[in-house]
Design an enzyme around this catalytic site. Structure first.
Site, PDB file in Angstrom:
ATOM      1  N   ASP A 161     128.885  43.458  63.576  1.00 48.11           N
ATOM      2  CA  ASP A 161     128.314  42.278  64.123  1.00 48.11           C
ATOM      3  C   ASP A 161     129.142  41.203  63.607  1.00 48.11           C
ATOM      4  O   ASP A 161     128.801  40.630  62.426  1.00 48.11           O
ATOM      5  CB  ASP A 161     126.838  42.227  63.992  1.00 48.11           C
ATOM      6  CG  ASP A 161     126.161  41.342  64.498  1.00 48.11           C
ATOM      7  OD1 ASP A 161     126.990  40.256  65.062  1.00 48.11           O
ATOM      8  OD2 ASP A 161     124.854  41.134  64.450  1.00 48.11           O
TER       9      ASP A 161
ATOM     10  N   LYS B  19     127.794  32.710  68.905  1.00 46.01           N
ATOM     11  CA  LYS B  19     128.145  31.248  68.099  1.00 46.01           C
ATOM     12  C   LYS B  19     129.588  30.778  68.335  1.00 46.01           C
ATOM     13  O   LYS B  19     129.507  30.048  69.396  1.00 46.01           O
ATOM     14  CB  LYS B  19     127.978  31.546  66.491  1.00 46.01           C
ATOM     15  CG  LYS B  19     126.587  32.097  66.226  1.00 46.01           C
ATOM     16  CD  LYS B  19     126.039  32.097  64.823  1.00 46.01           C
ATOM     17  CE  LYS B  19     124.620  32.426  64.802  1.00 46.01           C
ATOM     18  NZ  LYS B  19     124.140  33.465  64.164  1.00 46.01           N
TER      19      LYS B  19
ATOM     20  N   TYR C  59     120.921  40.712  59.694  1.00 42.97           N
ATOM     21  CA  TYR C  59     120.144  40.263  60.933  1.00 42.97           C
ATOM     22  C   TYR C  59     121.311  40.476  62.052  1.00 42.97           C
ATOM     23  O   TYR C  59     122.268  40.064  62.099  1.00 42.97           O
ATOM     24  CB  TYR C  59     119.744  38.735  60.710  1.00 42.97           C
ATOM     25  CG  TYR C  59     119.274  38.035  61.853  1.00 42.97           C
ATOM     26  CD1 TYR C  59     117.809  38.395  62.054  1.00 42.97           C
ATOM     27  CD2 TYR C  59     119.973  37.175  62.659  1.00 42.97           C
ATOM     28  CE1 TYR C  59     117.183  37.945  63.163  1.00 42.97           C
ATOM     29  CE2 TYR C  59     119.183  36.565  63.615  1.00 42.97           C
ATOM     30  CZ  TYR C  59     117.890  36.874  64.071  1.00 42.97           C
ATOM     31  OH  TYR C  59     117.137  36.357  65.127  1.00 42.97           O
TER      32      TYR C  59
HETATM   33  C1  LIG Z   1     123.070  34.470  64.770  1.00 46.90           C
HETATM   34  C2  LIG Z   1     123.144  35.951  64.709  1.00 46.90           C
HETATM   35  C3  LIG Z   1     122.698  36.940  65.911  1.00 46.90           C
HETATM   36  C4  LIG Z   1     121.987  36.500  66.605  1.00 46.90           C
HETATM   37  O1  LIG Z   1     122.506  35.582  67.853  1.00 46.90           O
HETATM   38  P1  LIG Z   1     121.547  34.667  68.439  1.00 46.90           P
HETATM   39  O2  LIG Z   1     122.496  33.854  69.491  1.00 46.90           O
HETATM   40  O3  LIG Z   1     120.779  33.765  67.695  1.00 46.90           O
HETATM   41  O4  LIG Z   1     120.651  35.586  69.409  1.00 46.90           O
HETATM   42  C5  LIG Z   1     123.199  38.263  65.562  1.00 46.90           C
HETATM   43  N1  LIG Z   1     123.793  38.686  64.587  1.00 46.90           N
HETATM   44  C6  LIG Z   1     124.336  37.863  63.619  1.00 46.90           C
HETATM   45  C7  LIG Z   1     125.130  38.368  62.571  1.00 46.90           C
HETATM   46  C8  LIG Z   1     123.929  36.579  63.563  1.00 46.90           C
HETATM   47  O5  LIG Z   1     124.448  35.654  62.642  1.00 46.90           O
END
Ligand SMILES: *Cc1c(COP(=O)(O)O)cnc(C)c1O
Length: 432
Positions: free
Chosen positions: A239, A267, A144
């Site tokens: 990511d 985050k 994701y």
């Molecule tokens: C949470 C997450 C996202 C998206 O971040 P948001 O602040 O919710 O848009 C993208 N990549 C990873 C790996 C994530 O865990």
């Protein structure tokens, strides 16, 4: 447990907000029952609208690595507020946070702040495409990267349990530029590269995926991706929105010693405020406007309040390197405790753990990719989730999520979690 206020609010919310929530997983659709509405949080606990206390195992999906409402972050935000909430003009704090991120994350030589992880990944692939002059990207099935169109194809977590792996509204034109490969399978990448020779701008992945439940990179896998990307001129993007500043100060790339070309963060770097960032090699980042031609902007990007929260968090982590040993200890105690109890009760379920992240999968087979994650019994997970919630432990409401532990978990609380786990396991297997 009385959750009448949550039930009342959820019923009302559904009249005004799609599904009653502002992010789908919060609606508890994957586990059944009504979501609890949160009134406040502090340290290791969150409290619902009926004042029930729950031990936190999600921590706002990662950011609250020091536990909730930590005084250093609260005070930094309050202090920043005294000087105004937004200027839409450059500030000294932005240089400070950029410098700090660059000093800690191996791949980042220049960095741009944005407002979410989604913005970070969307921007990173735009830059990679601008830099290489190529259109296609490779992503891993079940990973994701936020809700950008290019990524809503075989995405994990929310998209997966909602039964809409390919969201309506994503055009066929966009989808055709996203190539898919299973995680932990270098041969599949070689095959995609052969079939799309010279057309691939970027390969993006969660180096340690947490959005299909937690999986672990096999020895040599990340190194193998690095080699293929070097050979083919593909921009390798980690990511690390989840793993950055969590698995190590420099994230998974520090832990596994593999340096990508670009990195996305989110985050933890916002300390609970809406913040994301993308960065990488100077040569690539200098393609970003206004130093280069790739456009990316944000009215509230680098917002002073968000930067104050993020800076307080990152400075704390930098000046307390022992935090990572502590987190590892907590991650091990919880996950090994769970495994031990399972075996005592006669259940050989898979537990994956890296640092302060872990997932308990209701399958006795190893989970290494999306296919194997899907073998888990989601019905049983739903029962487990509810049983734990009844006992005051707040888990992620889906089998396909990692849990995020914080330094606020004391040994005493870990014992409580494990006791709740034992009782829950007995309860959910009673009538099987
Ligand atoms: C949470 C997450 C996202 C998206 O971040 P948001 O602040 O919710 O848009 C993208 N990549 C990873 C790996 C994530 O865990």
């Amino acid at each position: 447990m009385n959750i009448s206020e949550s039930k009342r609010l959820f019923a009302k919310a559904q009249d005004f907000i799609p599904g009653g929530v502002n992010s789908p997983v919060r609606a508890f659709r994957a586990v059944g029952g009504d979501p609890i509405f949160i009134k406040k949080a502090s340290g290791a606990f969150i409290y619902d609208e009926n004042d029930n206390a729950y031990i936190e195992m999600i921590n706002s999906w990662g950011p609250m690595i020091l536990g909730h409402n930590h005084p250093i972050i609260r005070e930094s935000v309050i202090q920043a507020m005294e000087s105004g909430t937004s200027f839409g003009a450059p500030t000294a704090r932005e240089i400070e946070i950029a410098e700090l991120i660059i000093s800690v994350v191996p791949s980042v030589e220049k960095v741009r702040m944005v407002n979410s992880g989604t913005e970070a990944t969307m921007s990173a692939i735009r830059v990679a495409r601008g830099y290489t002059g190529k259109d296609k990207i490779i992503k891993m099935i079940g990973h994701y990267h936020g809700h950008g169109d290019s990524f809503l194809i075989a995405a994990g977590s929310g998209a997966m349990t909602m039964g809409q792996p390919d969201s309506p509204g994503v055009t066929a034109g966009t989808a055709k530029d996203t190539l898919l490969a299973p995680y932990n399978d270098l041969e599949a990448i070689e095959e995609l590269v052969r079939l799309n020779k010279g057309e691939i701008a970027a390969l993006i992945l969660e180096p340690v995926p947490g959005n299909m439940g937690l999986a672990i990179p096999m020895p040599g896998y990340l190194e193998g991706l690095r080699e293929i990307c070097n050979r083919e001129g593909i921009v390798l993007i980690f990511d690390e929105v989840m793993t950055g500043f969590r698995l190590a100060p420099g994230g998974a790339q520090e832990l596994y010693g593999v340096t990508p070309d670009m990195t996305t963060l989110g985050k933890i770097i916002g300390g609970g405020m809406p913040v994301g960032a993308y960065g990488g090699r100077k040569e690539i980042m200098d393609f970003v406007s206004p130093s280069g031609p790739v456009y990316q902007a944000g009215t509230l990007s680098g917002n002073p309040i968000a930067m104050a929260a993020g800076l307080a968090m990152l400075k704390y982590l930098q000046s307390h390197p022992e935090t990572y040993g502590q987190l590892l200890n907590i991650g091990r105690k919880v996950s090994e405790g769970i495994k031990k109890i399972n075996l005592e009760l006669g259940y050989d379920y898979t537990v994956n753990q890296v640092g302060s992240m872990y997932s308990l999968f209701f399958t006795d087979q190893p989970v290494t990719d999306f296919e194997s994650a899907k073998q888990a019994d989601t019905g049983l997970f739903g029962k487990y989730f509810q049983a734990m919630l009844q006992r005051g432990v707040y888990l992620a409401p889906s089998q396909f999520e990692s849990l995020f532990l914080s330094t606020a978990l004391t040994d005493e609380l870990i014992d409580k979690i494990l006791e709740a786990h034992r009782e829950s396991m007995i309860e959910i297997h009673k009538n099987q």
